[in-house]
Design a protein around this motif. Structure first.
Motif, PDB file in Angstrom:
ATOM      1  N   ARG A   1       0.837  -1.213   0.000  1.00  9.65           N
ATOM      2  CA  ARG A   1       0.000   0.000   0.000  1.00  9.65           C
ATOM      3  C   ARG A   1       0.868   1.258   0.000  1.00  9.65           C
ATOM      4  NH1 ARG A   1      -5.334   1.121   1.204  1.00  9.65           N
ATOM      5  NH2 ARG A   1      -5.708  -1.107   1.484  1.00  9.65           N
ATOM      6  N   ALA A   2       2.014   1.145   0.626  1.00 11.61           N
ATOM      7  CA  ALA A   2       2.914   2.310   0.694  1.00 11.61           C
ATOM      8  C   ALA A   2       3.371   2.739  -0.696  1.00 11.61           C
ATOM      9  CB  ALA A   2       4.118   1.984   1.567  1.00 11.61           C
ATOM     10  N   ASP A   3       3.485   1.792  -1.628  1.00  4.83           N
ATOM     11  CA  ASP A   3       3.909   2.148  -2.984  1.00  4.83           C
ATOM     12  C   ASP A   3       2.867   3.007  -3.681  1.00  4.83           C
ATOM     13  OD1 ASP A   3       6.267   0.775  -2.710  1.00  4.83           O
ATOM     14  OD2 ASP A   3       5.523  -1.071  -3.642  1.00  4.83           O
ATOM     15  N   LEU A   4       1.587   2.753  -3.387  1.00  7.58           N
ATOM     16  CA  LEU A   4       0.530   3.565  -3.988  1.00  7.58           C
ATOM     17  C   LEU A   4       0.404   4.913  -3.298  1.00  7.58           C
ATOM     18  CD1 LEU A   4      -2.287   0.928  -4.667  1.00  7.58           C
ATOM     19  CD2 LEU A   4      -0.831   2.080  -6.328  1.00  7.58           C
ATOM     20  N   GLU A   5       0.713   4.932  -2.018  1.00  2.00           N
ATOM     21  CA  GLU A   5       0.683   6.211  -1.295  1.00  2.00           C
ATOM     22  C   GLU A   5       1.704   7.170  -1.891  1.00  2.00           C
ATOM     23  OE1 GLU A   5       1.380   5.076   2.712  1.00  2.00           O
ATOM     24  OE2 GLU A   5      -0.731   4.610   3.137  1.00  2.00           O
ATOM     25  N   ALA A   6       2.835   6.612  -2.347  1.00  3.51           N
ATOM     26  CA  ALA A   6       3.892   7.440  -2.932  1.00  3.51           C
ATOM     27  C   ALA A   6       3.716   7.606  -4.435  1.00  3.51           C
ATOM     28  CB  ALA A   6       5.249   6.802  -2.634  1.00  3.51           C
ATOM     29  N   GLU A   7       2.629   7.059  -4.987  1.00  2.06           N
ATOM     30  CA  GLU A   7       2.324   7.033  -6.416  1.00  2.06           C
ATOM     31  C   GLU A   7       3.249   6.038  -7.137  1.00  2.06           C
ATOM     32  OE1 GLU A   7       2.007  10.741  -8.389  1.00  2.06           O
ATOM     33  OE2 GLU A   7       0.486  11.535  -7.028  1.00  2.06           O
ATOM     34  N   LEU A   8       2.656   5.303  -8.074  1.00  3.70           N
ATOM     35  CA  LEU A   8       3.364   4.268  -8.812  1.00  3.70           C
ATOM     36  C   LEU A   8       3.093   4.457 -10.290  1.00  3.70           C
ATOM     37  CD1 LEU A   8       4.897   1.452  -8.740  1.00  3.70           C
ATOM     38  CD2 LEU A   8       2.608   0.422  -8.839  1.00  3.70           C
ATOM     39  N   LEU A   9       4.137   4.473 -11.096  1.00  7.55           N
ATOM     40  CA  LEU A   9       3.948   4.619 -12.533  1.00  7.55           C
ATOM     41  C   LEU A   9       3.060   3.493 -13.069  1.00  7.55           C
ATOM     42  CD1 LEU A   9       7.499   5.580 -13.858  1.00  7.55           C
ATOM     43  CD2 LEU A   9       5.453   7.024 -13.864  1.00  7.55           C
ATOM     44  N   VAL A  10       2.115   3.842 -13.932  1.00  6.81           N
ATOM     45  CA  VAL A  10       1.249   2.834 -14.546  1.00  6.81           C
ATOM     46  C   VAL A  10       2.099   1.809 -15.287  1.00  6.81           C
ATOM     47  CG1 VAL A  10      -0.481   2.451 -16.344  1.00  6.81           C
ATOM     48  CG2 VAL A  10      -0.775   4.328 -14.712  1.00  6.81           C
ATOM     49  N   ALA A  11       3.152   2.283 -15.946  1.00  8.59           N
ATOM     50  CA  ALA A  11       4.030   1.363 -16.685  1.00  8.59           C
ATOM     51  C   ALA A  11       4.633   0.318 -15.749  1.00  8.59           C
ATOM     52  CB  ALA A  11       5.132   2.144 -17.393  1.00  8.59           C
TER      53      ALA A  11
ATOM     54  N   ALA B   1       3.350  -0.636 -12.900  1.00  7.23           N
ATOM     55  CA  ALA B   1       2.248  -1.475 -12.424  1.00  7.23           C
ATOM     56  C   ALA B   1       1.948  -2.592 -13.426  1.00  7.23           C
ATOM     57  CB  ALA B   1       0.999  -0.622 -12.191  1.00  7.23           C
ATOM     58  N   PHE B   2       1.981  -2.282 -14.726  1.00 13.06           N
ATOM     59  CA  PHE B   2       1.736  -3.292 -15.759  1.00 13.06           C
ATOM     60  C   PHE B   2       2.807  -4.387 -15.711  1.00 13.06           C
ATOM     61  CE2 PHE B   2      -1.621  -0.809 -17.268  1.00 13.06           C
ATOM     62  CZ  PHE B   2      -2.245  -1.424 -18.347  1.00 13.06           C
ATOM     63  N   THR B   3       4.044  -3.970 -15.468  1.00 19.07           N
ATOM     64  CA  THR B   3       5.130  -4.947 -15.389  1.00 19.07           C
ATOM     65  C   THR B   3       4.970  -5.821 -14.150  1.00 19.07           C
ATOM     66  OG1 THR B   3       6.599  -3.400 -16.527  1.00 19.07           O
ATOM     67  CG2 THR B   3       7.629  -5.237 -15.351  1.00 19.07           C
ATOM     68  N   MET B   4       4.611  -5.214 -13.022  1.00 24.60           N
ATOM     69  CA  MET B   4       4.412  -5.977 -11.790  1.00 24.60           C
ATOM     70  C   MET B   4       3.275  -6.977 -11.936  1.00 24.60           C
ATOM     71  SD  MET B   4       4.766  -2.892  -8.987  1.00 24.60           S
ATOM     72  CE  MET B   4       4.389  -3.954  -7.607  1.00 24.60           C
ATOM     73  N   ALA B   5       2.249  -6.624 -12.703  1.00 18.42           N
ATOM     74  CA  ALA B   5       1.085  -7.486 -12.872  1.00 18.42           C
ATOM     75  C   ALA B   5       1.284  -8.548 -13.942  1.00 18.42           C
ATOM     76  CB  ALA B   5      -0.142  -6.635 -13.205  1.00 18.42           C
ATOM     77  N   GLY B   6       2.430  -8.515 -14.625  1.00 14.27           N
ATOM     78  CA  GLY B   6       2.712  -9.524 -15.636  1.00 14.27           C
ATOM     79  C   GLY B   6       2.099  -9.225 -16.993  1.00 14.27           C
ATOM     80  N   LEU B   7       1.604  -8.012 -17.201  1.00 15.24           N
ATOM     81  CA  LEU B   7       1.012  -7.649 -18.482  1.00 15.24           C
ATOM     82  C   LEU B   7       2.041  -7.101 -19.459  1.00 15.24           C
ATOM     83  CD1 LEU B   7      -2.321  -5.987 -17.271  1.00 15.24           C
ATOM     84  CD2 LEU B   7      -2.005  -8.272 -18.230  1.00 15.24           C
ATOM     85  N   SER B   8       3.237  -6.858 -18.981  1.00 16.96           N
ATOM     86  CA  SER B   8       4.332  -6.436 -19.846  1.00 16.96           C
ATOM     87  C   SER B   8       5.620  -6.994 -19.271  1.00 16.96           C
ATOM     88  CB  SER B   8       4.418  -4.902 -19.944  1.00 16.96           C
ATOM     89  OG  SER B   8       4.655  -4.337 -18.661  1.00 16.96           O
ATOM     90  N   LYS B   9       6.614  -7.170 -20.146  1.00 12.36           N
ATOM     91  CA  LYS B   9       7.881  -7.733 -19.698  1.00 12.36           C
ATOM     92  C   LYS B   9       8.827  -6.666 -19.157  1.00 12.36           C
ATOM     93  CE  LYS B   9       7.575 -11.572 -22.957  1.00 12.36           C
ATOM     94  NZ  LYS B   9       8.172 -12.226 -24.145  1.00 12.36           N
ATOM     95  N   SER B  10       8.539  -5.416 -19.453  1.00 12.96           N
ATOM     96  CA  SER B  10       9.385  -4.329 -18.984  1.00 12.96           C
ATOM     97  C   SER B  10       8.562  -3.047 -18.968  1.00 12.96           C
ATOM     98  CB  SER B  10      10.602  -4.143 -19.899  1.00 12.96           C
ATOM     99  OG  SER B  10      10.167  -3.705 -21.193  1.00 12.96           O
ATOM    100  N   ASN B  11       9.077  -2.040 -18.281  1.00 13.50           N
ATOM    101  CA  ASN B  11       8.388  -0.744 -18.263  1.00 13.50           C
ATOM    102  C   ASN B  11       8.362  -0.123 -19.651  1.00 13.50           C
ATOM    103  OD1 ASN B  11       8.199  -1.230 -15.567  1.00 13.50           O
ATOM    104  ND2 ASN B  11       9.452   0.498 -14.892  1.00 13.50           N
ATOM    105  N   GLY B  12       9.422  -0.384 -20.424  1.00 11.84           N
ATOM    106  CA  GLY B  12       9.455   0.141 -21.786  1.00 11.84           C
ATOM    107  C   GLY B  12       8.346  -0.451 -22.633  1.00 11.84           C
ATOM    108  N   GLU B  13       8.117  -1.749 -22.498  1.00  4.74           N
ATOM    109  CA  GLU B  13       7.031  -2.388 -23.241  1.00  4.74           C
ATOM    110  C   GLU B  13       5.679  -1.835 -22.789  1.00  4.74           C
ATOM    111  OE1 GLU B  13       4.934  -6.748 -23.405  1.00  4.74           O
ATOM    112  OE2 GLU B  13       7.129  -6.705 -23.417  1.00  4.74           O
ATOM    113  N   ALA B  14       5.546  -1.584 -21.485  1.00  4.38           N
ATOM    114  CA  ALA B  14       4.296  -1.028 -20.968  1.00  4.38           C
ATOM    115  C   ALA B  14       4.055   0.373 -21.534  1.00  4.38           C
ATOM    116  CB  ALA B  14       4.339  -0.982 -19.446  1.00  4.38           C
TER     117      ALA B  14
END
Length: 417
Positions: free
Chosen positions: A343-353, A355-368
């Protein structure tokens, strides 16, 4: 009408498995009397099998249901060499530890499909490292090498293609045919196994084993291959834009597995229902006769049947319900693939890119970021247009989760913990 009288071969033929058989009449008689024993080999190159191996697993399942005994041969020894079949270059060699870890992971894939035990038709799993690693080189050459000619071995398609293209073909790989053939001989001696099954790309290796059993022990042995499966559009079975469709739930969730089958091309539905489910031919004929939008009913039936077989009926129902929620009302569902985030990561704001990588929807932030730039990224069903957009606690919905979508078919939840 099948040309065979045995239940096993009749089932394989009517459902579209069979491509080649070495001795059709003799094999049919073998399968129709007593308890036929057959094996398929699986090299341990990864810690899970993917959907591309499901065709072979289904054949072993049909064998057991028809009163036969399946042998699952794990290639702990042959993996040390690497199967050169249809490979344009040598595979990297794995360590003994890596091979053992892969075998442990692969074992899980078979448990939903086969009944293992000590009974006459119970499946057994064996490892060819148990005999291959004990063979002295001179002994192998004297016992097995005399039954193989260089003339025949160099005619194998894989060997001939590499040589014609002046690509390296190592002496280590050249021995693969002998090793796989010896597996058949060893299983014939230990378990009375007289049938090897595999994909049609293994035909040369299988015939080598059939011949070795006959030459070395004077035994009757048979080979059977199935068609190599590609999609109607020519793609490789079990491969998606998101990578391989693994059978182990820790590599591909039940929901993602269900979605893979639900996304089957229209032209493949009837064929896949025959090969990858146990629905009756009558049921399948009704489903494949559906036209237009109604064919989606057949795809859902395929997804439910395939997912039930691997993950259980409850998981299939959960996946169908989740898909209905996502594609119908646009809501979220706990059956979607889920990744946890502090939750602390969202409190500090998290790049959508990110988040996509963490969720397995992209292999890297660049791909996101490329997904965002292409208009293929959504957060809680809202389009994201800013490559530097961030998630905050305000994006959490019911269940303290954010729904992320890559395109129309790939979705995941990011859950705050």
């Amino acid at each position: 009408m099948s040309q065979y009288r045995s239940d096993f071969l009749t089932t394989l033929e009517t459902r579209g498995f069979i491509k080649q058989v070495t001795h059709p009449t003799e094999l049919d008689a073998y399968c129709a009397n007593g308890v036929p024993v057959a094996y398929i080999g699986f090299d341990a190159t990864a810690d899970s099998l993917h959907v591309g191996s499901l065709l072979q697993i289904m054949m072993l399942r049909h064998l057991q249901k028809a009163g036969g005994k399946p042998i699952v041969l794990m290639g702990g020894g042959t993996t040390k060499v690497g199967d050169p079949t249809d490979k344009e270059k040598s595979r990297p060699l794995l360590t003994n530890e890596q091979i053992e870890e892969n075998i442990a992971g692969i074992k899980k894939a078979f448990e939903p499909f086969l009944t293992f035990g000590d009974g006459p038709t119970d499946a057994v799993m064996v490892n060819n490292d148990d005999w291959l690693s004990k063979l002295g080189y001179i002994n192998l050459l004297r016992e097995v090498g005399v039954h193989f000619t260089i003339n025949t071995m160099t005619k194998q398609e894989t060997v001939a293609r590499r040589l014609n293209n002046e690509q390296p073909y190592t002496f280590l790989e050249f021995n693969y045919l002998i090793m796989q053939s010896y597996d058949f001989l060893e299983l014939y001696r230990q378990h009375g196994c007289q049938l090897q099954i595999g994909g049609s790309d293994q035909w040369g290796n299988i015939v080598g084993g059939v011949d070795l059993v006959h030459k070395a022990d004077g035994g009757d042995a048979y080979g059977l291959t199935a068609h190599l499966i590609t999609t109607a559009s020519g793609g490789k079975m079990g491969k998606t834009a998101d990578g391989a469709v693994w059978l182990n739930a820790d590599r591909k969730s039940p929901y993602e597995y269900w979605q893979f089958w639900r996304n089957t091309e229209d032209a493949d539905v009837g064929r896949f229902l025959r090969l990858f489910t146990e629905l009756s031919i009558g049921e399948i004929e009704k489903l494949e006769a559906l036209k237009g939008a109604d064919i989606n009913q057949a795809k859902i039936a395929l997804a439910n049947a395939a997912t039930t077989m691997l993950h259980g009926e409850d998981a299939a129902k959960d996946a169908e319900r989740a898909a209905s929620a996502v594609f119908g009302s646009g809501s979220t569902d706990d059956a979607l693939p889920t990744a946890d985030i502090a939750r602390a990561d969202l409190e500090a704001e998290l790049l959508v890119a990110a988040a996509f990588t963490m969720a397995g929807l992209s292999k890297s932030n660049g791909e996101a970021r490329r997904l965002i730039k292409q208009g293929a990224a959504r957060v809680n069903d809202a389009l994201v247009s800013d490559e530097n957009a961030s998630l905050t606690l305000a994006d959490l919905g019911d269940g303290d989760a954010v729904k992320l979508s890559a395109g129309k078919k790939r979705h995941a939840l990011l859950k705050a913990v």
